[in-house]
Design an enzyme around this catalytic site. Structure first.
Site, PDB file in Angstrom:
ATOM      1  N   GLY A  20      33.113  38.759  30.527  1.00 30.79           N
ATOM      2  CA  GLY A  20      34.451  38.717  31.124  1.00 30.79           C
ATOM      3  C   GLY A  20      34.388  38.721  32.630  1.00 30.79           C
ATOM      4  O   GLY A  20      33.334  38.494  33.218  1.00 30.79           O
ATOM      5  N   ASN A  21      35.522  38.963  33.252  1.00 30.72           N
ATOM      6  CA  ASN A  21      35.571  39.053  34.709  1.00 30.72           C
ATOM      7  C   ASN A  21      36.563  40.129  35.113  1.00 30.72           C
ATOM      8  O   ASN A  21      37.230  40.718  34.276  1.00 30.72           O
ATOM      9  CB  ASN A  21      35.925  37.685  35.317  1.00 30.72           C
ATOM     10  CG  ASN A  21      37.272  37.203  34.833  1.00 30.72           C
ATOM     11  OD1 ASN A  21      38.307  37.761  35.178  1.00 30.72           O
ATOM     12  ND2 ASN A  21      37.259  36.175  33.995  1.00 30.72           N
ATOM     13  N   ARG A  22      36.655  40.389  36.415  1.00 31.04           N
ATOM     14  CA  ARG A  22      37.408  41.557  36.889  1.00 31.04           C
ATOM     15  C   ARG A  22      38.863  41.271  37.200  1.00 31.04           C
ATOM     16  O   ARG A  22      39.560  42.110  37.759  1.00 31.04           O
ATOM     17  CB  ARG A  22      36.710  42.150  38.128  1.00 31.04           C
ATOM     18  CG  ARG A  22      35.371  42.781  37.774  1.00 31.04           C
ATOM     19  CD  ARG A  22      34.663  43.301  39.013  1.00 31.04           C
ATOM     20  NE  ARG A  22      35.524  44.089  39.844  1.00 31.04           N
ATOM     21  CZ  ARG A  22      35.650  43.924  41.163  1.00 31.04           C
ATOM     22  NH1 ARG A  22      34.957  42.988  41.781  1.00 31.04           N
ATOM     23  NH2 ARG A  22      36.460  44.679  41.860  1.00 31.04           N
TER      24      ARG A  22
END
Ligand code: C5P
Length: 413
Positions: free
Chosen positions: A216-218
């Protein structure tokens, strides 16, 4: 609905602080960007988590927090309106004297925004000569005093001093805002996106590795959600394709929840047929695992190193731009880590050319900037790579700056 504004709600330490939650909530549901500044005493009556959840922003209370960003004046300078509810006898006295011994006092003194206060105290305190004189001073300075009402007070007594009902405070405050921000014209008339159908993607996709893990990412989705709230407030019909938001989407819009890039592509593609404007604010994974394990990957079966094979996801933004309907406006986002401003712009110019969208919203991200924060700083590039907007501030004010560009754009060919 009125255009979204930045409203500071000051909460001081009286039992009516619990009702301030509904004041905050009403402003948020109307699409405004609400920042609570609570005195330490107020936080003894109502909890910070409640106020943060309802306001969807961090609650500020400590004068010595955020010193590097000069928060004691920044909050007031960024406000379109300040509402103090409840305003205790003590806080009214401090306001009248112009004291700045806490964050709320600093915020108010540093602001040119209109000030609305909703007094709440016992009848004797309200009728005390000191309070009467202080209220007269504030009235003379143009402060709007809402209430207090007459009714049941905290104990068994009743009389004058009860805080006005939240709906009344909000309605009066919005009238004050209308008059101040639009030269006396009701802001409700500024519906510059009325009749336009706006599709926004927000958040960050997750690509599963196995039933318990993902890549995923932030991205928190805050900027995309702010865009959705601001567009709805300006009269647009909004569809939000939401991937793992950390904040609640605005009420009253069409929300479609997705997880992976493929799901986001399906949802956006379907909704794009109806959209006049598409804003791809979501952080979409460029790669996904080539295979998704049906059972949990076990380290004793894998060994000391694990190599993942990833395959490219389709570029959804490029696909939308390539197959766009006539007149459709398409905006991409680019979150980049270049430190140097010129290098950042150069990356943006190359990206908008490659993506084929009409505008690119470019911002610098890093370990502590861009993602998850409440503030943002962006430049908007047009199709020629020219900077058409340079905006910073809360994500809501940045959202309105981006929408200003769209509101003035029509694409005829
Ligand atoms: O190439 P990059 O990921 O930096 O591009 C960012 C922009 O492209 C964003 O608007 C994002 O929503 C979009 N994007 C996309 N499909 C991808 C990757 C990014 O639509 N696979």
């Amino acid at each position: 609905m009125s255009p979204a504004r930045t409203i500071v709600v000051g909460i001081t330490g009286g039992i009516a602080a619990y009702k301030a939650v509904n004041v905050v909530r009403a402003f948020v549901l109307l699409g405004h960007d609400v920042h609570v500044v609570a005195t330490p005493a107020a936080l003894r009556f109502v909890g910070r988590p409640t106020l943060e959840a309802i306001s969807r922003n961090r609650v500020h209370s400590d004068l010595y927090e955020g010193v590097a960003e000069v928060r004691h004046v920044a909050i007031g300078q960024g406000a379109d309106l300040i509402v103090v509810a409840p305003a205790t006898a003590n806080s009214i006295a401090k306001l009248a004297a112009g004291l700045a011994d806490d964050l709320l006092g600093n915020t108010i003194l540093a602001s040119t925004a209109p000030l609305v206060i909703a007094p709440a105290m016992h009848t004797e305190m309200w009728n005390n000569a000191a309070t009467v004189a202080n209220i007269a001073i504030l009235r003379a300075r143009g402060v709007t005093i809402v209430g207090p009402g007459v009714g049941q007070l905290t104990g068994t007594d009743s009389g004058s001093g009860r805080m006005e009902e939240p709906d009344t405070i909000v309605a009066r405050a919005l009238c004050v805002l209308d008059e101040s921000v639009n030269d006396g014209q009701p802001v409700g008339q500024v519906q510059d996106l009325a009749g336009r159908r706006v599709l926004i993607s927000a958040g960050g996709t997750r690509e599963p590795l196995d039933p318990v893990r993902f890549l995923g990412n932030r991205s928190s989705g805050k900027q995309g959600v702010a865009l959705a709230a601001a567009a709805a407030a300006r009269g647009a019909s909004v569809t939000l394709v939401a991937a793992h938001l950390e904040v609640a989407p605005p009420v009253g819009i069409d929300v479609r929840t997705v997880s992976t890039a493929a799901q986001l592509q399906d949802a956006v593609t379907e909704a794009s047929h109806e959209a006049d404007v598409i804003i791809m604010a979501a952080a979409v994974a460029d790669y996904r695992p080539a295979t998704v394990q049906t059972g949990k990957i076990k380290k004793d079966q894998v060994g000391q190193t694990l190599t993942l094979e990833l395959v490219r996801n389709p570029d959804i933004l490029s696909g939308l731009a390539a197959s766009r309907r006539q007149g459709q406006i398409i905006i991409g986002f680019a979150a980049e880590t270049e430190e140097d401003a010129d290098a950042l712009i150069a990356v943006g110019r190359e990206k908008i050319r490659r993506k084929g969208c009409d505008y690119l919203v470019l911002n610098r991200v890093g370990w502590t900037t861009g993602f998850t924060t409440d503030d943002n700083a962006v430049v908007v590039l047009d199709v020629r790579g020219a900077i058409v907007k340079d905006a910073s501030g809360t994500k809501m004010s940045v959202a309105n700056s981006i929408l200003d560009v769209i509101a003035h754009t029509t694409i005829s060919d």
